[in-house]
Design an enzyme around this catalytic site. Structure first.
Site, PDB file in Angstrom:
ATOM      1  N   GLY A  11       0.829  -1.204   0.000  1.00 53.40           N
ATOM      2  CA  GLY A  11       0.000   0.000   0.000  1.00 53.40           C
ATOM      3  C   GLY A  11       0.864   1.255   0.000  1.00 53.40           C
ATOM      4  O   GLY A  11       1.761   1.383   0.820  1.00 53.40           O
ATOM      5  N   ARG A  72       1.696  -5.107  -5.157  1.00 54.16           N
ATOM      6  CA  ARG A  72       1.841  -6.304  -4.318  1.00 54.16           C
ATOM      7  C   ARG A  72       2.177  -7.434  -5.293  1.00 54.16           C
ATOM      8  O   ARG A  72       1.434  -7.654  -6.241  1.00 54.16           O
ATOM      9  CB  ARG A  72       0.557  -6.605  -3.546  1.00 54.16           C
ATOM     10  CG  ARG A  72       0.220  -5.519  -2.526  1.00 54.16           C
ATOM     11  CD  ARG A  72      -0.839  -5.970  -1.537  1.00 54.16           C
ATOM     12  NE  ARG A  72      -1.015  -4.951  -0.511  1.00 54.16           N
ATOM     13  CZ  ARG A  72      -1.976  -4.032  -0.516  1.00 54.16           C
ATOM     14  NH1 ARG A  72      -2.867  -4.019  -1.478  1.00 54.16           N
ATOM     15  NH2 ARG A  72      -2.046  -3.144   0.443  1.00 54.16           N
ATOM     16  N   ASP A 103       5.390  -4.972   6.552  1.00 50.98           N
ATOM     17  CA  ASP A 103       6.091  -6.189   6.981  1.00 50.98           C
ATOM     18  C   ASP A 103       6.036  -7.302   5.937  1.00 50.98           C
ATOM     19  O   ASP A 103       6.977  -8.088   5.814  1.00 50.98           O
ATOM     20  CB  ASP A 103       5.610  -6.665   8.355  1.00 50.98           C
ATOM     21  CG  ASP A 103       4.105  -6.819   8.425  1.00 50.98           C
ATOM     22  OD1 ASP A 103       3.418  -6.533   7.417  1.00 50.98           O
ATOM     23  OD2 ASP A 103       3.609  -7.236   9.485  1.00 50.98           O
ATOM     24  N   GLY A 104       4.955  -7.343   5.142  1.00 51.58           N
ATOM     25  CA  GLY A 104       4.878  -8.345   4.076  1.00 51.58           C
ATOM     26  C   GLY A 104       6.013  -8.140   3.073  1.00 51.58           C
ATOM     27  O   GLY A 104       6.666  -9.097   2.633  1.00 51.58           O
ATOM     28  N   SER A 105       6.262  -6.877   2.735  1.00 52.95           N
ATOM     29  CA  SER A 105       7.337  -6.562   1.791  1.00 52.95           C
ATOM     30  C   SER A 105       8.693  -6.937   2.378  1.00 52.95           C
ATOM     31  O   SER A 105       9.579  -7.425   1.676  1.00 52.95           O
ATOM     32  CB  SER A 105       7.344  -5.061   1.481  1.00 52.95           C
ATOM     33  OG  SER A 105       6.064  -4.641   1.098  1.00 52.95           O
ATOM     34  N   THR A 126       3.616   2.333   5.995  1.00 53.25           N
ATOM     35  CA  THR A 126       2.236   1.858   5.882  1.00 53.25           C
ATOM     36  C   THR A 126       1.363   2.714   6.791  1.00 53.25           C
ATOM     37  O   THR A 126       1.760   3.014   7.924  1.00 53.25           O
ATOM     38  CB  THR A 126       2.075   0.373   6.286  1.00 53.25           C
ATOM     39  OG1 THR A 126       0.667   0.105   6.463  1.00 53.25           O
ATOM     40  CG2 THR A 126       2.781   0.011   7.580  1.00 53.25           C
ATOM     41  N   ILE A 127       0.184   3.088   6.303  1.00 50.02           N
ATOM     42  CA  ILE A 127      -0.691   3.892   7.161  1.00 50.02           C
ATOM     43  C   ILE A 127      -1.187   3.079   8.359  1.00 50.02           C
ATOM     44  O   ILE A 127      -1.657   3.648   9.335  1.00 50.02           O
ATOM     45  CB  ILE A 127      -1.902   4.480   6.385  1.00 50.02           C
ATOM     46  CG1 ILE A 127      -2.835   3.385   5.867  1.00 50.02           C
ATOM     47  CG2 ILE A 127      -1.442   5.413   5.288  1.00 50.02           C
ATOM     48  CD1 ILE A 127      -4.203   3.919   5.435  1.00 50.02           C
ATOM     49  N   ASP A 128      -1.086   1.750   8.273  1.00 53.16           N
ATOM     50  CA  ASP A 128      -1.613   0.905   9.353  1.00 53.16           C
ATOM     51  C   ASP A 128      -0.806   1.041  10.656  1.00 53.16           C
ATOM     52  O   ASP A 128      -1.301   0.709  11.726  1.00 53.16           O
ATOM     53  CB  ASP A 128      -1.622  -0.569   8.928  1.00 53.16           C
ATOM     54  CG  ASP A 128      -2.463  -0.797   7.680  1.00 53.16           C
ATOM     55  OD1 ASP A 128      -3.259   0.082   7.327  1.00 53.16           O
ATOM     56  OD2 ASP A 128      -2.301  -1.866   7.047  1.00 53.16           O
ATOM     57  N   ASP A 130       1.576  -0.790  11.750  1.00 54.78           N
ATOM     58  CA  ASP A 130       1.512  -2.118  12.384  1.00 54.78           C
ATOM     59  C   ASP A 130       2.797  -2.916  12.186  1.00 54.78           C
ATOM     60  O   ASP A 130       2.754  -4.132  12.061  1.00 54.78           O
ATOM     61  CB  ASP A 130       0.317  -2.899  11.810  1.00 54.78           C
ATOM     62  CG  ASP A 130       0.469  -3.163  10.317  1.00 54.78           C
ATOM     63  OD1 ASP A 130       1.361  -2.575   9.676  1.00 54.78           O
ATOM     64  OD2 ASP A 130      -0.308  -3.988   9.786  1.00 54.78           O
ATOM     65  N   ARG A 155     -19.026  15.110  11.756  1.00 53.89           N
ATOM     66  CA  ARG A 155     -19.655  15.639  12.987  1.00 53.89           C
ATOM     67  C   ARG A 155     -20.622  16.778  12.645  1.00 53.89           C
ATOM     68  O   ARG A 155     -21.699  16.883  13.229  1.00 53.89           O
ATOM     69  CB  ARG A 155     -18.576  16.128  13.950  1.00 53.89           C
ATOM     70  CG  ARG A 155     -19.117  16.691  15.249  1.00 53.89           C
ATOM     71  CD  ARG A 155     -17.983  17.215  16.112  1.00 53.89           C
ATOM     72  NE  ARG A 155     -17.147  16.118  16.609  1.00 53.89           N
ATOM     73  CZ  ARG A 155     -17.453  15.358  17.663  1.00 53.89           C
ATOM     74  NH1 ARG A 155     -18.568  15.570  18.323  1.00 53.89           N
ATOM     75  NH2 ARG A 155     -16.649  14.392  18.046  1.00 53.89           N
ATOM     76  N   ARG A 172      -6.116  -2.665   8.585  1.00 58.13           N
ATOM     77  CA  ARG A 172      -6.132  -4.145   8.610  1.00 58.13           C
ATOM     78  C   ARG A 172      -6.522  -4.626  10.010  1.00 58.13           C
ATOM     79  O   ARG A 172      -7.520  -4.191  10.537  1.00 58.13           O
ATOM     80  CB  ARG A 172      -4.773  -4.714   8.202  1.00 58.13           C
ATOM     81  CG  ARG A 172      -4.498  -4.608   6.727  1.00 58.13           C
ATOM     82  CD  ARG A 172      -3.297  -5.440   6.353  1.00 58.13           C
ATOM     83  NE  ARG A 172      -2.783  -5.036   5.061  1.00 58.13           N
ATOM     84  CZ  ARG A 172      -3.261  -5.491   3.898  1.00 58.13           C
ATOM     85  NH1 ARG A 172      -4.208  -6.390   3.882  1.00 58.13           N
ATOM     86  NH2 ARG A 172      -2.757  -5.064   2.755  1.00 58.13           N
ATOM     87  N   ALA A 187     -14.721  11.045  19.819  1.00 59.69           N
ATOM     88  CA  ALA A 187     -15.795  10.089  19.506  1.00 59.69           C
ATOM     89  C   ALA A 187     -16.386   9.511  20.801  1.00 59.69           C
ATOM     90  O   ALA A 187     -15.730   9.488  21.843  1.00 59.69           O
ATOM     91  CB  ALA A 187     -15.246   8.962  18.641  1.00 59.69           C
TER      92      ALA A 187
HETATM   93  O1  F6P Z   1      -1.959  -1.768   4.243  1.00 53.81           O
HETATM   94  C1  F6P Z   1      -2.505  -0.573   3.868  1.00 53.81           C
HETATM   95  C2  F6P Z   1      -3.959  -0.717   3.520  1.00 53.81           C
HETATM   96  O2  F6P Z   1      -4.400   0.542   3.117  1.00 53.81           O
HETATM   97  C3  F6P Z   1      -4.834  -1.301   4.639  1.00 53.81           C
HETATM   98  O3  F6P Z   1      -5.173  -0.356   5.604  1.00 53.81           O
HETATM   99  C4  F6P Z   1      -6.014  -1.798   3.848  1.00 53.81           C
HETATM  100  O4  F6P Z   1      -6.657  -2.854   4.510  1.00 53.81           O
HETATM  101  C5  F6P Z   1      -5.384  -2.277   2.579  1.00 53.81           C
HETATM  102  O5  F6P Z   1      -4.141  -1.620   2.451  1.00 53.81           O
HETATM  103  C6  F6P Z   1      -6.199  -2.002   1.351  1.00 53.81           C
HETATM  104  O6  F6P Z   1      -5.591  -2.625   0.289  1.00 53.81           O
HETATM  105  P1  F6P Z   1      -5.975  -2.371  -1.234  1.00 53.81           P
HETATM  106  O7  F6P Z   1      -5.397  -1.050  -1.631  1.00 53.81           O
HETATM  107  O8  F6P Z   1      -5.373  -3.511  -1.942  1.00 53.81           O
HETATM  108  O9  F6P Z   1      -7.477  -2.322  -1.308  1.00 53.81           O
END
Ligand code: F6P
Length: 326
Positions: A11, A72, A103-105, A126-128, A130, A155, A172, A187
């Site tokens: 991503g 990917r 981490d996958g990469s 990664t924006i996640d 993680d 809001r 994710r 929130a």
């Molecule tokens: O890993 C980054 C991410 O944006 C996740 O937050 C999300 O689940 C995923 O990639 C979305 O993947 P794609 O762009 O393949 O829909």
């Protein structure tokens, strides 16, 4: 002249273009020839490896995404394709590789490094947020600001219409984006995998709040729970509150990179090139407790990220149904 390449994998995030700019500028400053690999690991296999010049990175700082594309790659999981990728780098005399990815990469790169001997440095992107071993991944600050703006806008309409909004963030299986966003946007509810909460436990408290005049709710849920429609239904059926689900989706991955991400991109790349030049050939640049440090790919890629305990404590205090103010 030493030759060094860079690629983006998985991503994309805002800040990758800033990283590419610094990569080209700093590689030349260190008397190295920089190369771009287009299209992630796919481009390594397909030999889309080209010399990078100053003109390539002029004016890209302000743009999200990545000029050299990301992908990917299923093929890169296969040894035969990794062998082709290694040969493509060897043919050009490239001995060092920087990968912006998750981490996958890095798991793919672990194998590639051992098979090919190509020196590698990873930059967590990664924006996640993680990735094990680092507190910060490139792109997270920009994503959080996109989410903040979206929730602030939602809001406005939620409060004008007497509605409950269930807002789904990316991430994710990691609740980081949702938790930080829920705390910083005020929130009422935050649902993430790391803090199990049964929505039914809010019922008495929310009924009391409605009696006292509450006329809208903001609920942030992490995509990993896959329960946004169910939560919206709960507000309709149990509290009689008209509800909407808003899936923020891929807007979270784009947009003008924040100042923080631009600066972090510069720092990550500088550390990556410096460490490769000192002979460290198998590492990921991490940022922990406000300092840069290096970890092995294996340490980063094969261990699960755990959300920061201070943040979890804050989240549990803020969103526990038992703390809901009647
Ligand atoms: O890993 C980054 C991410 O944006 C996740 O937050 C999300 O689940 C995923 O990639 C979305 O993947 P794609 O762009 O393949 O829909």
């Amino acid at each position: 002249m030493d030759k060094i390449a860079i690629l983006c994998s998985g991503g994309d995030v805002s800040g990758m273009n800033s990283a590419l700019k610094r990569f080209v500028e700093y590689a030349y400053a260190k008397n190295m020839q920089p190369y771009f690999v287009y299209n992630g690991y796919e481009g390594l296999i397909d030999n889309r490896i080209v010399e990078a010049h100053f003109a390539d990175v002029a004016g890209i700082m302000t743009r999200g995404g990545t000029k050299i594309k990301s992908a990917r790659s299923a093929r890169f999981k296969e040894p035969s394709y990794r062998a082709i990728a290694a040969e493509n780098l060897r043919q050009k005399g490239i001995t060092k590789l920087i990968v912006l990815g998750g981490d996958g990469s890095f798991r793919g790169m672990e194998r590639f490094h051992h098979e090919s001997g190509i020196a590698f440095c990873g930059i967590p992107s990664t924006i996640d947020n993680d990735i094990n071993g680092t507190d910060y991944c490139l792109g997270v600050d920009t994503a959080l600001n996109v989410i903040k703006n979206a929730i602030d806008s939602i809001r406005d309409t939620a409060s004008s219409f007497r509605r409950a909004f269930v807002i789904e963030t990316m991430g994710r299986d990691c609740g980081y984006l949702a938790l930080v966003s829920a705390i910083t946007s005020g929130a009422e509810v935050c649902l993430i995998p790391e803090i199990p909460i049964d929505i039914h436990e809010y019922k008495g408290c929310f009924e009391s709040q409605i009696r006292k005049g509450r006329d809208y709710f903001i609920v942030v849920v992490s995509e990993g729970l896959k329960n946004a429609p169910e939560i919206a239904r709960w507000f309709e059926e149990e509290l009689g509150f008209e509800s909407r689900v808003s899936v923020l989706g891929h807007i979270q991955r784009g947009g003008n990179p924040s100042v923080y991400d631009r600066l972090m991109a510069y720092k990550f790349v500088t550390h990556a090139i410096d460490t490769l030049l000192t002979g460290n050939n198998n590492s990921v640049v991490c940022y922990t407790k406000s300092h840069f440090n290096f970890r092995t790919i294996a340490e980063v890629a094969f261990n699960k990220y755990v959300l920061d305990e201070d943040l979890l404590i804050l989240g549990r205090e803020q969103f526990a149904p038992s703390h809901c103010q009647m």
